[in-house]
Motif scaffolding. Structure first.
Motif, PDB file in Angstrom:
ATOM      1  N   ILE A 267      -0.767 -46.829  18.348  1.00  0.00           N
ATOM      2  CA  ILE A 267      -0.264 -47.803  19.321  1.00  0.00           C
ATOM      3  C   ILE A 267      -1.410 -48.418  20.115  1.00  0.00           C
ATOM      4  CG2 ILE A 267       1.117 -48.060  21.429  1.00  0.00           C
ATOM      5  CD1 ILE A 267       3.115 -46.097  20.262  1.00  0.00           C
ATOM      6  N   SER A 268      -2.419 -47.625  20.428  1.00  0.00           N
ATOM      7  CA  SER A 268      -3.543 -48.166  21.198  1.00  0.00           C
ATOM      8  C   SER A 268      -4.287 -49.238  20.416  1.00  0.00           C
ATOM      9  CB  SER A 268      -4.508 -47.049  21.598  1.00  0.00           C
ATOM     10  OG  SER A 268      -5.224 -46.548  20.496  1.00  0.00           O
ATOM     11  N   GLU A 269      -4.430 -49.052  19.116  1.00  0.00           N
ATOM     12  CA  GLU A 269      -5.090 -50.075  18.305  1.00  0.00           C
ATOM     13  C   GLU A 269      -4.301 -51.380  18.337  1.00  0.00           C
ATOM     14  OE1 GLU A 269      -5.461 -48.299  14.475  1.00  0.00           O
ATOM     15  OE2 GLU A 269      -7.219 -47.079  15.021  1.00  0.00           O
ATOM     16  N   HIS A 270      -2.994 -51.260  18.266  1.00  0.00           N
ATOM     17  CA  HIS A 270      -2.127 -52.435  18.286  1.00  0.00           C
ATOM     18  C   HIS A 270      -2.215 -53.141  19.643  1.00  0.00           C
ATOM     19  CE1 HIS A 270       1.860 -54.012  16.387  1.00  0.00           C
ATOM     20  NE2 HIS A 270       1.101 -54.980  16.834  1.00  0.00           N
ATOM     21  N   VAL A 271      -2.127 -52.352  20.694  1.00  0.00           N
ATOM     22  CA  VAL A 271      -2.120 -52.911  22.053  1.00  0.00           C
ATOM     23  C   VAL A 271      -3.476 -53.521  22.407  1.00  0.00           C
ATOM     24  CG1 VAL A 271      -2.071 -52.241  24.484  1.00  0.00           C
ATOM     25  CG2 VAL A 271      -0.251 -51.478  22.955  1.00  0.00           C
ATOM     26  N   ARG A 272      -4.552 -52.843  22.010  1.00  0.00           N
ATOM     27  CA  ARG A 272      -5.884 -53.364  22.319  1.00  0.00           C
ATOM     28  C   ARG A 272      -6.136 -54.692  21.602  1.00  0.00           C
ATOM     29  NH1 ARG A 272      -9.950 -48.402  21.522  1.00  0.00           N
ATOM     30  NH2 ARG A 272      -8.352 -47.689  20.054  1.00  0.00           N
ATOM     31  N   LYS A 273      -5.598 -54.837  20.398  1.00  0.00           N
ATOM     32  CA  LYS A 273      -5.714 -56.116  19.688  1.00  0.00           C
ATOM     33  C   LYS A 273      -4.918 -57.200  20.427  1.00  0.00           C
ATOM     34  CE  LYS A 273      -5.225 -58.407  15.218  1.00  0.00           C
ATOM     35  NZ  LYS A 273      -4.600 -59.626  15.773  1.00  0.00           N
ATOM     36  N   MET A 274      -3.741 -56.846  20.915  1.00  0.00           N
ATOM     37  CA  MET A 274      -2.955 -57.803  21.695  1.00  0.00           C
ATOM     38  C   MET A 274      -3.734 -58.289  22.907  1.00  0.00           C
ATOM     39  SD  MET A 274       0.950 -56.302  21.836  1.00  0.00           S
ATOM     40  CE  MET A 274       1.443 -57.562  23.031  1.00  0.00           C
ATOM     41  N   LEU A 275      -4.346 -57.345  23.623  1.00  0.00           N
ATOM     42  CA  LEU A 275      -5.103 -57.713  24.820  1.00  0.00           C
ATOM     43  C   LEU A 275      -6.296 -58.591  24.458  1.00  0.00           C
ATOM     44  CD1 LEU A 275      -5.743 -57.529  27.804  1.00  0.00           C
ATOM     45  CD2 LEU A 275      -6.818 -55.304  27.392  1.00  0.00           C
ATOM     46  N   ARG A 276      -7.006 -58.216  23.422  1.00  0.00           N
ATOM     47  CA  ARG A 276      -8.168 -59.007  22.986  1.00  0.00           C
ATOM     48  C   ARG A 276      -7.743 -60.422  22.592  1.00  0.00           C
ATOM     49  NH1 ARG A 276      -9.726 -55.587  19.726  1.00  0.00           N
ATOM     50  NH2 ARG A 276      -8.892 -56.379  17.774  1.00  0.00           N
ATOM     51  N   ASP A 277      -6.650 -60.537  21.833  1.00  0.00           N
ATOM     52  CA  ASP A 277      -6.180 -61.854  21.410  1.00  0.00           C
ATOM     53  C   ASP A 277      -5.646 -62.671  22.587  1.00  0.00           C
ATOM     54  OD1 ASP A 277      -6.863 -61.280  18.823  1.00  0.00           O
ATOM     55  OD2 ASP A 277      -4.827 -60.868  18.134  1.00  0.00           O
ATOM     56  N   ALA A 278      -5.002 -62.005  23.544  1.00  0.00           N
ATOM     57  CA  ALA A 278      -4.492 -62.724  24.715  1.00  0.00           C
ATOM     58  C   ALA A 278      -5.645 -63.316  25.513  1.00  0.00           C
ATOM     59  CB  ALA A 278      -3.667 -61.779  25.590  1.00  0.00           C
ATOM     60  N   LEU A 279      -6.710 -62.534  25.701  1.00  0.00           N
ATOM     61  CA  LEU A 279      -7.876 -63.040  26.429  1.00  0.00           C
ATOM     62  C   LEU A 279      -8.558 -64.166  25.657  1.00  0.00           C
ATOM     63  CD1 LEU A 279      -9.322 -59.639  27.689  1.00  0.00           C
ATOM     64  CD2 LEU A 279      -8.294 -61.446  29.094  1.00  0.00           C
TER      65      LEU A 279
ATOM     66  N   GLU B 144       1.839 -65.620  27.612  1.00  0.00           N
ATOM     67  CA  GLU B 144       2.827 -66.565  28.144  1.00  0.00           C
ATOM     68  C   GLU B 144       2.197 -67.505  29.170  1.00  0.00           C
ATOM     69  OE1 GLU B 144       5.848 -63.991  29.612  1.00  0.00           O
ATOM     70  OE2 GLU B 144       6.778 -63.673  27.648  1.00  0.00           O
ATOM     71  N   HIS B 145       1.227 -66.993  29.955  1.00  0.00           N
ATOM     72  CA  HIS B 145       0.538 -67.851  30.920  1.00  0.00           C
ATOM     73  C   HIS B 145      -0.250 -68.946  30.212  1.00  0.00           C
ATOM     74  CE1 HIS B 145       1.850 -64.879  33.644  1.00  0.00           C
ATOM     75  NE2 HIS B 145       0.795 -64.100  33.650  1.00  0.00           N
ATOM     76  N   VAL B 146      -0.786 -68.640  29.028  1.00  0.00           N
ATOM     77  CA  VAL B 146      -1.538 -69.639  28.260  1.00  0.00           C
ATOM     78  C   VAL B 146      -0.615 -70.772  27.827  1.00  0.00           C
ATOM     79  CG1 VAL B 146      -2.874 -70.058  26.151  1.00  0.00           C
ATOM     80  CG2 VAL B 146      -3.244 -67.962  27.467  1.00  0.00           C
TER      81      VAL B 146
ATOM     82  N   ARG C 108      -9.766 -69.990  25.000  1.00  0.00           N
ATOM     83  CA  ARG C 108      -9.792 -71.157  24.110  1.00  0.00           C
ATOM     84  C   ARG C 108      -8.612 -72.100  24.334  1.00  0.00           C
ATOM     85  NH1 ARG C 108     -11.075 -67.934  18.406  1.00  0.00           N
ATOM     86  NH2 ARG C 108     -13.139 -67.127  19.009  1.00  0.00           N
ATOM     87  N   PHE C 109      -7.707 -71.732  25.242  1.00  0.00           N
ATOM     88  CA  PHE C 109      -6.465 -72.503  25.425  1.00  0.00           C
ATOM     89  C   PHE C 109      -5.727 -72.635  24.091  1.00  0.00           C
ATOM     90  CE2 PHE C 109      -8.499 -74.925  29.226  1.00  0.00           C
ATOM     91  CZ  PHE C 109      -8.353 -73.792  30.010  1.00  0.00           C
ATOM     92  N   ASP C 110      -5.654 -71.532  23.366  1.00  0.00           N
ATOM     93  CA  ASP C 110      -5.100 -71.500  22.005  1.00  0.00           C
ATOM     94  C   ASP C 110      -3.656 -70.999  22.063  1.00  0.00           C
ATOM     95  OD1 ASP C 110      -4.406 -70.990  19.362  1.00  0.00           O
ATOM     96  OD2 ASP C 110      -6.362 -70.160  18.833  1.00  0.00           O
ATOM     97  N   THR C 111      -2.699 -71.930  22.026  1.00  0.00           N
ATOM     98  CA  THR C 111      -1.289 -71.540  22.131  1.00  0.00           C
ATOM     99  C   THR C 111      -0.790 -70.857  20.860  1.00  0.00           C
ATOM    100  OG1 THR C 111      -0.603 -73.768  21.445  1.00  0.00           O
ATOM    101  CG2 THR C 111      -0.734 -73.335  23.810  1.00  0.00           C
ATOM    102  N   ASN C 112      -1.359 -71.197  19.711  1.00  0.00           N
ATOM    103  CA  ASN C 112      -0.919 -70.542  18.469  1.00  0.00           C
ATOM    104  C   ASN C 112      -1.228 -69.054  18.504  1.00  0.00           C
ATOM    105  OD1 ASN C 112       0.056 -72.918  17.249  1.00  0.00           O
ATOM    106  ND2 ASN C 112      -1.979 -73.454  16.487  1.00  0.00           N
ATOM    107  N   LEU C 113      -2.435 -68.709  18.959  1.00  0.00           N
ATOM    108  CA  LEU C 113      -2.797 -67.301  19.080  1.00  0.00           C
ATOM    109  C   LEU C 113      -1.965 -66.628  20.162  1.00  0.00           C
ATOM    110  CD1 LEU C 113      -4.614 -64.977  18.196  1.00  0.00           C
ATOM    111  CD2 LEU C 113      -6.355 -65.800  19.801  1.00  0.00           C
TER     112      LEU C 113
END
Length: 241
Positions: free
Chosen positions: A134-146, A214-216, A151-156
């Motif tokens: 779960i940590s691997e999944h969540v850490r990827k989410m956080l990295r991609d969200a940042l 969602e903020h992006v 990049r103001f990337d709404t697709n990501l």
């Protein structure tokens, strides 16, 4: 050269743009610190590294100070510049995002505190496989969200939003497994409860990463996609193209 109203406006505009860019830069710095907190907290648990866990726990003040700094900068921009449209959305998104990052830092501290507790107990730890997954999944989410914010990337950002539901399913499955294990072996209750608190903290990190994404979308598209199901989300994104 005479200072005309046009040249003064351009100067003010450049200065305003710099202030907005600094807001984004400071938010990304806060994001990098929080991401490291989460990574180190998980490593401290999986490797039984008490010193690293203490370092994560004690770094929470630095994250809090960054949030206060960003909030102060946003307040000054709102008061002095009275931004409109997309500039206003950027300031609002930064305020919201810094709040979520601060809460992610809190969750990292919780993971670190439980890592210390487990290490000091010396008990065999059940559930580390689930924590790792779960940590691997969540850490990827956080990295991609940042990254999506940088990049103001709404697709990501939308990919991150979709991932949150999968993390919730993984979390529920892991918790059921651990409850069953505790029922079978009463001696495991205390350490397993600590692992369950870690899993809960990781699930909350995923929720806050989802919020960041969602903020992006709000910042770039002007859409509030909070509390939307996937079908409605697809419709909104399609209409905004």
């Amino acid at each position: 050269m005479d200072i005309t109203s046009d040249s003064h406006s351009q100067h003010i505009s450049r200065q305003f743009n710099q202030e907005l860019e600094e807001l984004k830069t400071h938010l990304m710095a806060m994001g990098g610190l929080v991401e490291k907190q989460v990574n180190d907290a998980v490593i401290s648990l999986l490797e039984g590294d008490t010193k690293l866990a203490i370092k994560v726990r004690d770094s929470d003040r630095e994250v809090n100070d960054l949030q206060l700094q960003i909030d102060d900068e946003c307040t000054r921009v709102l008061a002095r510049r009275q931004p409109a449209a997309s500039d206003l959305r950027l300031v609002v998104a930064v305020i919201r995002a810094s709040s979520d990052l601060e809460r992610i830092g809190d969750e990292a501290s919780k993971i670190a505190r439980n890592a210390i507790t487990l290490s000091e107990s010396g008990a065999a730890v059940r559930g580390l496989v689930e924590v790792r997954h779960i940590s691997e999944h969540v850490r990827k989410m956080l990295r991609d969200a940042l990254t999506s914010f940088a990049r103001f990337d709404t697709n990501l950002a939308i990919e991150v939003v979709r991932e949150d539901e999968l993390v919730d399913d993984e979390y529920s499955s892991a918790m059921r497994s651990l409850v069953t294990f505790m029922a079978e072996d009463a001696r495991s209750i205390s350490p397993v409860l600590s692992v369950m608190w870690v899993l809960r903290a990781l699930e909350r990190v995923g929720d806050h990463a989802d919020n960041l994404a969602e903020h992006v979308v709000y910042l770039v598209k002007g859409l509030d996609i909070r509390h939307q199901n996937h079908e409605t989300l697809d419709q909104q994104m399609e209409q905004s193209r």
